[in-house]
Enzyme design. Structure first.
Site, mmCIF file in Angstrom:
data_model
loop_
_atom_site.group_PDB
_atom_site.id
_atom_site.type_symbol
_atom_site.label_atom_id
_atom_site.label_comp_id
_atom_site.label_asym_id
_atom_site.label_seq_id
_atom_site.Cartn_x
_atom_site.Cartn_y
_atom_site.Cartn_z
ATOM 1 N N LYS A 113 -46.554 54.040 -2.977
ATOM 2 C CA LYS A 113 -45.411 54.716 -2.624
ATOM 3 C C LYS A 113 -44.853 54.168 -1.191
ATOM 4 C CE LYS A 113 -45.656 58.332 -6.176
ATOM 5 N NZ LYS A 113 -46.992 57.626 -6.835
HETATM 6 C C1 LIG Z 1 -47.343 57.581 -8.120
HETATM 7 C C2 LIG Z 1 -48.319 56.738 -8.487
HETATM 8 C C3 LIG Z 1 -48.585 56.146 -9.879
HETATM 9 C C4 LIG Z 1 -47.409 56.067 -10.960
HETATM 10 O O1 LIG Z 1 -46.347 55.518 -10.438
HETATM 11 P P1 LIG Z 1 -44.790 55.923 -11.184
HETATM 12 O O2 LIG Z 1 -43.620 55.112 -10.445
HETATM 13 O O3 LIG Z 1 -44.804 57.197 -11.031
HETATM 14 O O4 LIG Z 1 -44.803 55.399 -12.636
HETATM 15 C C5 LIG Z 1 -49.798 55.448 -10.164
HETATM 16 N N1 LIG Z 1 -50.561 55.116 -9.042
HETATM 17 C C6 LIG Z 1 -50.628 55.835 -7.856
HETATM 18 C C7 LIG Z 1 -51.758 55.768 -7.153
HETATM 19 C C8 LIG Z 1 -49.566 56.667 -7.771
HETATM 20 O O5 LIG Z 1 -49.295 57.292 -6.407
#
Ligand SMILES: *Cc1c(COP(=O)(O)O)cnc(C)c1O
Length: 471
Positions: A113
């Site tokens: 993120k």
């Molecule tokens: C947010 C997240 C996901 C999922 O991603 P999306 O964009 O919601 O599909 C997967 N793995 C981790 C470690 C995350 O923080």
């Protein structure tokens, strides 16, 4: 470039207008009017570029209301070795023949993120500064999103963050990461309740339009188009590292929850990046796997939403999924609005299995899917450690397990690594009998001073806190 709503609203907006907005006025999500097309000659030119310049090239196809020199400077300031640990920013490493991991989790909070949120922080500061405005970001988190937002917004002018989290329910590492931020513009609110209580509070505050306007409340959730756009860049960067020749196909497997990450892959593919398959990997919360297998999209109730050892994928509905369905249905805003508006509200599900568009989803859009369980995660973490000496986190393990089911001969399969194992140490210990390595800069963070306010699960308490910390 102008943006439209997936539910057919007549308004068209520019990038900076939707940057600070959430949903479109009709409840839809924003998408560009068309996807800019990238040819082989452009790919050849981009292949040579450092990550920050590649980001600028891609972003500038979608953003025409920020002067090019400013946008370039924002990209250069965001994607640095200092912030992401390497010059490659998203280095690729090989596991077995034809299977690669693309590292997206070497940013400040060790999850993918950061790739988008770090840019968002700089874009917010820039745009708010230009308008002479301020923004108070209110959010709810059970882990990754909240800390990524706080690390992106810390010290930024014109922005404050009020982040609610369920008291005592995040991993000790995640708590330490968030609560050790002492910046004056970052406010941690530990709510006596569960994650749903936090989300309800955020919703209630956002529905109080007078309060929202008076205190300039905004959000940074995963439906934000700028976040998605920032994520498109690493599909290109991964493609260049996995191929020698422009035009050769590559597949990506994406550990998925809210469909934000893999939706960026869809956008890259729509731009002409030669992606063979986009593999959606879910955990036990298999809303998306069910859709791609059966054509039925069925939102889960809270009793049906499982707490798993890949918690960032524990979703009951996939908030970005509407964007893909809009494209799948030939960009029919009225139909998309019916499905995601009335239909989901009335029955909690819709069924596209008889629709010719659904039958073509795999062929036209490359989507396939698979699912992984706690036992699969443990086995994949063990196997990857034993055979390759690589420690992977639980979400990445879900991806790798599903990726291996979808590999095609001669086509590199790139698995997106979405977090580092240290964030989910308990499951690593369960799998390997040893603790994950901790990057040096996180040594001893549990012992640092903390800044966190414990509050009751009460909207008025949170509103009062915001009101007294807003000037
Ligand atoms: C947010 C997240 C996901 C999922 O991603 P999306 O964009 O919601 O599909 C997967 N793995 C981790 C470690 C995350 O923080």
């Amino acid at each position: 470039m102008r943006y439209l709503s997936t539910r057919g609203h007549a308004d068209r907006k520019q990038f900076c207008e939707i940057l600070l907005e959430g949903l479109a006025p009709d409840g839809g999500l924003y998408l560009p009017e068309q996807y800019p097309q990238v040819d082989t000659a452009t790919l050849a030119r981009w292949r040579q570029l450092p990550y920050a310049e590649l980001a600028f090239e891609i972003l500038s196809l979608y953003i025409d209301d920020i002067p090019a020199a400013d946008l370039k400077a924002l990209c250069a300031k965001t994607y640095t070795r200092d912030v992401f640990g390497t010059d490659a920013i998203v280095p690729l490493r090989q596991l077995e023949d034809g299977v690669y991991l693309e590292a997206l989790s070497n940013g400040p909070t060790l999850a993918f993120k950061d790739m988008a949120m770090q840019l968002l922080g700089n874009l917010f500061e820039y745009e708010l500064g230009r308008r002479g405005e301020e923004l108070n970001i209110l959010g709810a988190t059970s882990g990754d999103t909240g800390s990524a937002a706080e690390y992106a917004m810390r010290g930024k002018k014109g922005v404050r963050v009020f982040m609610t989290s369920p008291h005592g329910r995040m991993s000790p590492f995640q708590q330490a990461q968030m609560f050790s931020l002492l910046d004056a513009n970052i406010h941690n609110l530990a709510v006596d309740g569960v994650f749903d209580d936090c989300q309800d509070i955020v919703k209630a505050v956002s529905n109080d339009l007078d309060f929202k306007r008076k205190y300039r409340i905004g959000t940074v959730n995963s439906i934000n188009w700028a976040r998605l756009l920032a994520q498109v860049v690493y599909y290109f960067a991964g493609y260049f590292q996995a191929t020698q020749k422009d035009g050769d196909p590559v597949s990506f497997t994406v550990p998925s929850g809210n469909f934000g990450n893999v939706c960026a892959g869809h956008v890259a593919r729509m731009m002409g990046l030669p992606i063979a398959r986009l593999v959606v990997a879910t955990n036990e919360n298999d809303v998306l796997d069910e859709f791609f297998r059966t054509g039925v999209y069925r939102v889960r109730g809270s009793a049906d939403t499982h707490e798993t050892s890949s918690p960032s994928m524990d979703i009951s509905k996939a908030s970005n999924f509407e964007r893909f369905v809009f494209d799948l249905l030939g960009r029919d805003g009225q139909r998309t609005g019916q499905l995601f508006g009335q239909r989901l509200a009335e029955s909690g599900s819709f069924d596209l299995h008889l629709d010719p568009a659904f039958a073509a989803a795999a062929e036209r859009f490359g989507f396939v899917s698979g699912k992984s369980t706690h036992a699969d995660r443990l086995a994949t973490i063990q196997d990857t450690w034993q055979r390759f000496g690589q420690m992977i986190d639980t979400h990445t393990a879900d991806g790798l397990k599903v990726a291996r089911e979808q590999v095609q001969a001669g086509i590199p399969m790139v698995v997106l690594e979405t977090a580092l194992p240290i964030k989910f140490a308990e499951t690593i210990v369960e799998a390997l009998g040893r603790s994950p390595e901790r990057p040096a800069r996180f040594e001893g963070i549990e012992d640092l001073p903390r800044r966190v306010e414990r509050v009751a699960a009460d909207v008025d308490v949170v509103k009062a806190y915001i009101a007294t910390h807003c000037d």
